[in-house]
Design a protein around this motif. Structure first.
Motif, PDB file in Angstrom:
ATOM      1  N   HIS A  56       0.978  -1.209  -0.306  1.00 22.63           N
ATOM      2  CA  HIS A  56      -0.016   0.007   0.024  1.00 22.63           C
ATOM      3  C   HIS A  56       0.921   1.285   0.032  1.00 22.63           C
ATOM      4  O   HIS A  56       2.153   1.056   0.143  1.00 22.63           O
ATOM      5  CB  HIS A  56      -0.780  -0.069   1.245  1.00 22.63           C
ATOM      6  CG  HIS A  56       0.000   0.261   2.560  1.00 22.63           C
ATOM      7  ND1 HIS A  56       0.545  -0.777   3.272  1.00 22.63           N
ATOM      8  CD2 HIS A  56       0.274   1.353   3.276  1.00 22.63           C
ATOM      9  CE1 HIS A  56       1.081  -0.430   4.377  1.00 22.63           C
ATOM     10  NE2 HIS A  56       1.028   1.046   4.267  1.00 22.63           N
ATOM     11  N   THR A  57       0.231   2.562  -0.278  1.00 23.50           N
ATOM     12  CA  THR A  57       0.780   3.689  -0.059  1.00 23.50           C
ATOM     13  C   THR A  57       0.229   4.765   0.746  1.00 23.50           C
ATOM     14  O   THR A  57      -0.841   4.466   1.249  1.00 23.50           O
ATOM     15  CB  THR A  57       1.100   4.379  -1.376  1.00 23.50           C
ATOM     16  OG1 THR A  57      -0.233   4.557  -2.145  1.00 23.50           O
ATOM     17  CG2 THR A  57       1.982   3.390  -2.421  1.00 23.50           C
ATOM     18  N   GLU A  58       1.082   5.643   1.621  1.00 22.83           N
ATOM     19  CA  GLU A  58       0.365   6.700   2.246  1.00 22.83           C
ATOM     20  C   GLU A  58       0.955   7.764   2.004  1.00 22.83           C
ATOM     21  O   GLU A  58       2.118   8.175   1.917  1.00 22.83           O
ATOM     22  CB  GLU A  58       0.660   6.125   3.806  1.00 22.83           C
ATOM     23  CG  GLU A  58       0.110   7.206   4.794  1.00 22.83           C
ATOM     24  CD  GLU A  58       0.748   7.118   6.237  1.00 22.83           C
ATOM     25  OE1 GLU A  58       0.772   8.194   6.828  1.00 22.83           O
ATOM     26  OE2 GLU A  58       1.298   5.922   6.591  1.00 22.83           O
ATOM     27  N   TYR A  59       0.069   8.836   1.516  1.00 29.43           N
ATOM     28  CA  TYR A  59       0.556  10.264   1.198  1.00 29.43           C
ATOM     29  C   TYR A  59      -0.292  11.241   2.005  1.00 29.43           C
ATOM     30  O   TYR A  59      -1.403  10.993   2.299  1.00 29.43           O
ATOM     31  CB  TYR A  59       0.183  10.344  -0.152  1.00 29.43           C
ATOM     32  CG  TYR A  59       1.221   9.500  -1.278  1.00 29.43           C
ATOM     33  CD1 TYR A  59       2.604   9.980  -1.199  1.00 29.43           C
ATOM     34  CD2 TYR A  59       0.955   8.442  -1.607  1.00 29.43           C
ATOM     35  CE1 TYR A  59       3.486   9.188  -2.214  1.00 29.43           C
ATOM     36  CE2 TYR A  59       1.762   7.487  -2.349  1.00 29.43           C
ATOM     37  CZ  TYR A  59       3.156   7.952  -2.503  1.00 29.43           C
ATOM     38  OH  TYR A  59       4.012   7.160  -3.339  1.00 29.43           O
ATOM     39  N   LYS A  60       0.197  12.194   2.401  1.00 26.96           N
ATOM     40  CA  LYS A  60      -0.485  13.421   2.743  1.00 26.96           C
ATOM     41  C   LYS A  60      -0.894  14.359   1.366  1.00 26.96           C
ATOM     42  O   LYS A  60       0.099  14.818   0.586  1.00 26.96           O
ATOM     43  CB  LYS A  60       0.483  14.376   3.635  1.00 26.96           C
ATOM     44  CG  LYS A  60      -0.099  15.570   4.170  1.00 26.96           C
ATOM     45  CD  LYS A  60       0.336  16.107   5.480  1.00 26.96           C
ATOM     46  CE  LYS A  60       0.184  15.388   6.589  1.00 26.96           C
ATOM     47  NZ  LYS A  60       0.517  16.168   7.940  1.00 26.96           N
ATOM     48  N   GLU A  61      -2.218  14.732   1.333  1.00 30.99           N
ATOM     49  CA  GLU A  61      -2.562  15.483   0.095  1.00 30.99           C
ATOM     50  C   GLU A  61      -2.821  16.849   0.336  1.00 30.99           C
ATOM     51  O   GLU A  61      -3.149  17.304   1.365  1.00 30.99           O
ATOM     52  CB  GLU A  61      -3.697  14.858  -0.367  1.00 30.99           C
ATOM     53  CG  GLU A  61      -3.703  13.349  -0.989  1.00 30.99           C
ATOM     54  CD  GLU A  61      -4.903  13.027  -1.601  1.00 30.99           C
ATOM     55  OE1 GLU A  61      -6.050  13.563  -1.272  1.00 30.99           O
ATOM     56  OE2 GLU A  61      -4.741  11.966  -2.270  1.00 30.99           O
ATOM     57  N   PHE A  62      -2.169  17.766  -0.609  1.00 27.94           N
ATOM     58  CA  PHE A  62      -2.439  19.266  -0.418  1.00 27.94           C
ATOM     59  C   PHE A  62      -2.979  19.504  -1.920  1.00 27.94           C
ATOM     60  O   PHE A  62      -2.546  19.214  -2.875  1.00 27.94           O
ATOM     61  CB  PHE A  62      -0.971  19.789  -0.363  1.00 27.94           C
ATOM     62  CG  PHE A  62      -0.206  19.669   0.973  1.00 27.94           C
ATOM     63  CD1 PHE A  62      -0.501  20.289   1.909  1.00 27.94           C
ATOM     64  CD2 PHE A  62       0.456  18.755   0.950  1.00 27.94           C
ATOM     65  CE1 PHE A  62      -0.085  20.179   3.165  1.00 27.94           C
ATOM     66  CE2 PHE A  62       1.319  18.266   2.449  1.00 27.94           C
ATOM     67  CZ  PHE A  62       1.182  18.991   3.456  1.00 27.94           C
ATOM     68  N   THR A  63      -4.170  20.185  -1.659  1.00 27.52           N
ATOM     69  CA  THR A  63      -5.016  20.499  -2.757  1.00 27.52           C
ATOM     70  C   THR A  63      -5.261  22.571  -2.873  1.00 27.52           C
ATOM     71  O   THR A  63      -5.562  22.563  -4.049  1.00 27.52           O
ATOM     72  CB  THR A  63      -6.104  19.868  -2.916  1.00 27.52           C
ATOM     73  OG1 THR A  63      -6.974  20.084  -1.829  1.00 27.52           O
ATOM     74  CG2 THR A  63      -5.857  18.496  -3.100  1.00 27.52           C
ATOM     75  N   SER A  64      -5.070  22.724  -1.923  1.00 27.90           N
ATOM     76  CA  SER A  64      -5.005  24.353  -2.062  1.00 27.90           C
ATOM     77  C   SER A  64      -3.886  24.895  -2.615  1.00 27.90           C
ATOM     78  O   SER A  64      -2.752  24.335  -2.224  1.00 27.90           O
ATOM     79  CB  SER A  64      -5.497  25.034  -0.607  1.00 27.90           C
ATOM     80  OG  SER A  64      -4.317  25.007   0.181  1.00 27.90           O
ATOM     81  N   GLU A  65      -3.937  25.762  -3.532  1.00 24.07           N
ATOM     82  CA  GLU A  65      -2.862  26.267  -4.337  1.00 24.07           C
ATOM     83  C   GLU A  65      -1.785  26.984  -3.342  1.00 24.07           C
ATOM     84  O   GLU A  65      -0.412  26.622  -3.547  1.00 24.07           O
ATOM     85  CB  GLU A  65      -3.265  27.173  -5.284  1.00 24.07           C
ATOM     86  CG  GLU A  65      -2.138  27.703  -6.461  1.00 24.07           C
ATOM     87  CD  GLU A  65      -2.705  28.131  -7.734  1.00 24.07           C
ATOM     88  OE1 GLU A  65      -2.228  28.805  -8.346  1.00 24.07           O
ATOM     89  OE2 GLU A  65      -3.761  27.510  -8.252  1.00 24.07           O
ATOM     90  N   PRO A  66      -2.016  27.612  -2.240  1.00 23.50           N
ATOM     91  CA  PRO A  66      -1.047  28.284  -1.538  1.00 23.50           C
ATOM     92  C   PRO A  66      -0.412  27.113  -0.820  1.00 23.50           C
ATOM     93  O   PRO A  66       0.966  27.272  -0.647  1.00 23.50           O
ATOM     94  CB  PRO A  66      -1.873  29.070  -0.638  1.00 23.50           C
ATOM     95  CG  PRO A  66      -3.013  29.598  -1.539  1.00 23.50           C
ATOM     96  CD  PRO A  66      -3.556  28.363  -2.170  1.00 23.50           C
ATOM     97  N   ALA A  67      -0.903  25.901  -0.273  1.00 29.75           N
ATOM     98  CA  ALA A  67      -0.229  25.079   0.241  1.00 29.75           C
ATOM     99  C   ALA A  67       0.681  24.127  -0.494  1.00 29.75           C
ATOM    100  O   ALA A  67       1.579  23.645  -0.226  1.00 29.75           O
ATOM    101  CB  ALA A  67      -1.236  23.894   0.890  1.00 29.75           C
ATOM    102  N   VAL A  68       0.241  23.939  -1.876  1.00 31.72           N
ATOM    103  CA  VAL A  68       0.861  23.230  -2.783  1.00 31.72           C
ATOM    104  C   VAL A  68       2.222  24.029  -2.998  1.00 31.72           C
ATOM    105  O   VAL A  68       3.384  23.410  -3.076  1.00 31.72           O
ATOM    106  CB  VAL A  68       0.220  23.187  -3.972  1.00 31.72           C
ATOM    107  CG1 VAL A  68       0.979  22.499  -5.239  1.00 31.72           C
ATOM    108  CG2 VAL A  68      -1.091  22.069  -4.014  1.00 31.72           C
ATOM    109  N   VAL A  69       2.169  25.271  -3.287  1.00 29.66           N
ATOM    110  CA  VAL A  69       3.305  26.241  -3.616  1.00 29.66           C
ATOM    111  C   VAL A  69       4.149  26.085  -2.198  1.00 29.66           C
ATOM    112  O   VAL A  69       5.577  26.058  -2.447  1.00 29.66           O
ATOM    113  CB  VAL A  69       2.728  27.505  -3.947  1.00 29.66           C
ATOM    114  CG1 VAL A  69       3.943  28.541  -3.837  1.00 29.66           C
ATOM    115  CG2 VAL A  69       2.068  27.836  -5.134  1.00 29.66           C
TER     116      VAL A  69
END
Length: 218
Positions: free
Chosen positions: A76-89
């Motif tokens: 399996h894999t485990e990731y923390k996801e960021f989808t708001s543009e400021p957080a991604v940047v």
């Protein structure tokens, strides 16, 4: 999706009759959609080689997946996801060691960060949701996505989203249980769409990822 959620997932190769089996297990078809994903990285694949995955999904915007921290081994894999543009940047600037760009938009930082398109393909997806009998309503339901990419690769994914690392083991137990009921071999490790795309169309980049034993994210 709120930023910083933890995605626990397991990919598998869908067998014949997979949708019928999902229905037998009480799965509900949420939608069928078609979308294009475009992935970005530096020429040296600095993101992928450190198990970070940046994509822009048609109609949905940007998403950055960063490696999780549970340390639980398995298929399996485990990731923390960021989808708001400021957080991604902000996350990209931290990962790539860039200062002074944290307040910019994605369009503004792509060039300064040396990010360029490395893959783009269309996916047809059917999305299903399942709730195990007796599960607390506050517990996250499982989601199953069945994907077929426009270059011919089909892959399924069982996923749960949680907010805390402490919730990962329980989510993983449910994922593995459902995978077993779907007939997925216990140790099957199916590659993500992006990995197969690189293998077929950018073999040099694929080999570079193999050198660092990178995760099989899509």
């Amino acid at each position: 999706m709120a930023q910083g959620l933890i995605e626990v997932e397991r990919k598998f190769i869908p067998g014949p009759g997979i949708e019928e089996r999902l229905q037998e297990l009480g799965g509900i078809l949420e939608h069928r959609i078609t979308f294009r994903d475009t992935y970005y990285d530096t020429p040296e694949l600095s993101l992928m080689r450190s198990n970070h995955w940046l994509r822009q999904r048609e109609g949905s915007g940007w998403e950055l997946k960063c490696p999780g921290a549970s340390g639980i081994s398995g298929p399996h894999t485990e990731y923390k996801e960021f989808t708001s543009e400021p957080a991604v940047v902000a996350q990209l600037c931290e990962v790539l060691g860039a200062k002074g760009l944290g307040d910019g938009s994605m369009a503004a930082v792509l060039g300064p960060l040396g990010l360029q398109e490395v893959a783009s393909f269309v996916t047809k997806r059917s999305s299903w949701k399942l709730v195990f009998p007796g599960v607390n309503e506050e517990e996250p339901m499982l989601k199953v996505d069945l994907d077929t990419a426009d270059f011919g690769y089909a892959v399924g994914e069982v996923e749960a989203l949680v907010q805390k690392e402490a919730e990962v083991p329980t989510a993983l137990k449910k994922i593995n249980s459902l995978s077993s009921m779907l007939g997925v071999p216990a140790q099957e490790r199916a590659p993500g769409k992006l990995i197969v795309y690189l293998q077929h169309f950018r073999p040099q980049d694929y080999r570079r990822l193999l050198e660092v034993n990178s995760s099989t994210e899509d």
